[in-house]
Each structure stands twice: as structure tokens, then as C-alpha cells.
Design a protein around this motif. Structure first.
Motif, short mmCIF file in Angstrom:
data_model
loop_
_atom_site.label_atom_id
_atom_site.label_comp_id
_atom_site.label_asym_id
_atom_site.label_seq_id
_atom_site.Cartn_x
_atom_site.Cartn_y
_atom_site.Cartn_z
N SER A 110 0.84 -1.20 0.00
CA SER A 110 0.00 0.00 0.00
C SER A 110 0.88 1.24 0.00
O SER A 110 1.64 1.47 0.94
N LEU A 156 0.23 4.12 0.69
CA LEU A 156 -0.06 5.09 1.75
C LEU A 156 1.17 5.30 2.64
O LEU A 156 1.37 6.39 3.17
N SER A 157 1.96 4.24 2.79
CA SER A 157 3.14 4.34 3.67
C SER A 157 4.44 4.55 2.87
O SER A 157 5.52 4.50 3.47
N HIS A 175 -1.55 -1.37 -4.05
CA HIS A 175 -2.77 -0.94 -3.36
C HIS A 175 -2.75 0.58 -3.18
O HIS A 175 -1.81 1.14 -2.63
N GLY A 189 -8.58 4.25 7.67
CA GLY A 189 -8.23 5.68 7.78
C GLY A 189 -6.74 5.96 7.90
O GLY A 189 -6.28 7.00 7.46
N GLN A 194 -1.48 0.74 11.95
CA GLN A 194 -2.23 0.27 13.12
C GLN A 194 -2.02 -1.24 13.30
O GLN A 194 -1.62 -1.95 12.38
N GLY A 250 -4.74 -4.19 6.58
CA GLY A 250 -4.49 -3.48 7.84
C GLY A 250 -3.69 -4.32 8.82
O GLY A 250 -4.10 -5.43 9.16
N ILE A 261 -0.97 -5.95 8.45
CA ILE A 261 -0.36 -7.19 7.94
C ILE A 261 1.17 -7.04 7.96
O ILE A 261 1.72 -6.08 7.43
N VAL A 318 -2.77 -6.94 1.89
CA VAL A 318 -2.29 -5.56 1.73
C VAL A 318 -1.29 -5.30 2.86
O VAL A 318 -1.55 -5.65 4.00
N GLY A 361 1.22 -2.02 4.10
CA GLY A 361 1.76 -0.68 3.88
C GLY A 361 3.02 -0.47 4.70
O GLY A 361 4.14 -0.60 4.21
C1 DX5 Z 1 -6.09 1.76 6.03
C2 DX5 Z 1 -5.80 1.40 4.60
C3 DX5 Z 1 -4.72 0.39 4.45
C4 DX5 Z 1 -3.38 0.85 4.94
C5 DX5 Z 1 -2.70 -0.35 5.52
O1 DX5 Z 1 -7.24 2.50 6.12
O2 DX5 Z 1 -6.96 0.87 3.96
O3 DX5 Z 1 -4.62 -0.07 3.10
O4 DX5 Z 1 -2.56 1.39 3.93
O5 DX5 Z 1 -1.58 0.08 6.19
P1 DX5 Z 1 -0.78 -0.88 7.17
O6 DX5 Z 1 -0.32 -2.07 6.40
O7 DX5 Z 1 0.34 -0.02 7.65
O8 DX5 Z 1 -1.71 -1.28 8.29
#
Ligand code: DX5
Ligand code: ZN
Length: 231
Positions: free
Chosen positions: A19, A21-22, A44, A153, A157, A187, A189, A206, A208
């Protein structure tokens, strides 16, 4: 407008979807190439609207900038209150899969049918408190079910242990449907929790922060894959 999705149907393989996001957004292209070379299956992309979840993230322009630059299928997770406002734009931007939340405002059957009509694969997602039986009537329409294993969000976590029960239930519903549908866990993982999700029935993971915040993202991705061998 018809696009054609690069994402295959569920096939018993375990897929890992980093993902972004990170990721370090200053170096997004490099980060994507690194995970692609390390054997990532999909990318993702988390989309947040500040209403469905208390955070903002990426829009169609980010998907468009990835489209054509990477061979990885683009797995777009819409954490938005009104997905129908954005489906066209994300399909046009090159999303291979669009996943929408059953808890969002728009009528879910119409939304999923509309996504499919654009030639994009469709997914439905449930949050940790949502009754998994709600997805049963939708299984004829979807290519993927995404079970949130944290409250949506934010990245970083901890995996919620109760999500194992949700994943197990969804796996039963998918098996009973007789259709090839991916079951994605999203989330918290990491190499420790990946086997829990896979044993419960997930076949797409997924990750991140466990990948992009690791000192060695290539090693982290390999550890997640080794922790979760193909079923
Ligand atoms: C959270 C997102 C996830 C997030 C997972 O709301 O939907 O896809 O990027 O992040 P990690 O793997 O760090 O929990
Ligand atoms: Zn996500």
C-alpha cells in the motif's frame, strides 16, 4: 468507456499488495519499482475523502501517474462516502480494481454494476464492526471482498484479532458461492500476522507500513510472502 483490467481472477495463489499510503512520496516511482522487482503482485492505492474516514489521501491523478509506468495491477480502495462521484474518474485513470465500502452512502448493487460496466474489476469492503453476512447477496457481482483488519483511515495500526473470524466467515460464503473471488485482508499485515490472515482464508494481503517503513522493503515483502505460502 471500457477499460480492460490487468488483474486476474482468484486462482489459489497468495497475492501481496503493497500500500503506497506508507511509501515515501518524494520517491514514489522508485518505491513502486522496488516492490515490483521484489515480487509484489498488485499495488494498493488508498483513497480517502475526509468523510468516510477522518483522513485524506490520493485522488485519480495519482492513479493516472502510476498507470502505464508500472506493470502491477492497480488495486484502488475507495474509502469514500459517495463512490459513484469518483468511479468514472478512477476507471479513466487506469484502476484495474475498484473496491467500495458496503457502509458507504451510495446503493451498493448499482455501484458494483456500474464499476463492472466500465470493464473494471469490482470489490466490496467491510469494516471491522460490519456483519459479514451483508456481502452474501453481492457475491455474484464482485471479483474481490476486502476485509478491513484495522479501522480504516490510517496506516501503521495493529491487526485486530477479531478480523480472523470475519475472514473465516467470508471465506465460507465465497466457497459456497462457487465463484473465484479474491479475499483481501487490509491493515496491520506483517510477517507475524500474515499467516493468521491466510490461515483464516485470505488470499490477498495488503501491507503498507510493514513494507515501506521497513529498513529493507525487499526483505520485508519476501518475509510476508514466506510467512504465507500459497494454499
Ligand atoms: C487503512 C488502509 C490500508 C493501509 C494499511 O485505512 O486501507 O490499506 O494502507 O496500512 P498498514 O499495512 O500499515 O496497516
Ligand atoms: Zn486499503
Amino acid at each position: 468507456m471500457m477499460t480492460s483490467s490487468k488483474m486476474p481472477a482468484a486462482n489459489g495463489k497468495i497475492c501481496v499488495a503493497p500500500s503506497i499510503l506508507s511509501a515515501d512520496l518524494w520517491r514514489l516511482g522508485e518505491e513502486v519499482n522496488t516492490v515490483a522487482q521484489a515480487g509484489a503482485d498488485w499495488l494498493h492505492v488508498d483513497v480517502m475523502d475526509g468523510h468516510f474516514v477522518p483522513n485524506l489521501s490520493f485522488g485519480p491523478a495519482v492513479v493516472s501517474s502510476l498507470n502505464g509506468k508500472t506493470d502491477l495491477p492497480l488495486d484502488v480502495h475507495l474509502m469514500v462516502e459517495e463512490p459513484m462521484l469518483f468511479v468514472d474518474a478512477f476507471a479513466r485513470a487506469g484502476a484495474d480494481l475498484l473496491t467500495v465500502h458496503i457502509e458507504a452512502k451510495d446503493e451498493i448493487v448499482n455501484t458494483l454494476k456500474y464499476i463492472k460496466s466500465l470493464g473494471v474489476k469490482a470489490g466490496v469492503s467491510i469494516k471491522p464492526q460490519t456483519d459479514p453476512t451483508r456481502i452474501i447477496p453481492l457475491l455474484d457481482l464482485v471479483d474481490l471482498v476486502l476485509v478491513m483488519s484495522v479501522n480504516p483511515g490510517f496506516g501503521g495500526q495493529a491487526f485486530l484479532p477479531e478480523s480472523e473470524t470475519q475472514i473465516k466467515q467470508v471465506r465460507q460464503f465465497i466457497t459456497r458461492s462457487g465463484r473465484n473471488i479474491w479475499l483481501e485482508a487490509d491493515g496491520g499485515i506483517n510477517p507475524k500476522t500474515a499467516p493468521l490472515a491466510v490461515q483464516a482464508g485470505a488470499d490477498a494481503l495488503v501491507a503498507g507500513s510493514a513494507i515501506f517503513k521497513a529498513a529493507d522493503p525487499v526483505l520485508a515483502l519476501k518475509q510476508i510472502r514466506q510467512a504465507a505460502p500459497d494454499i
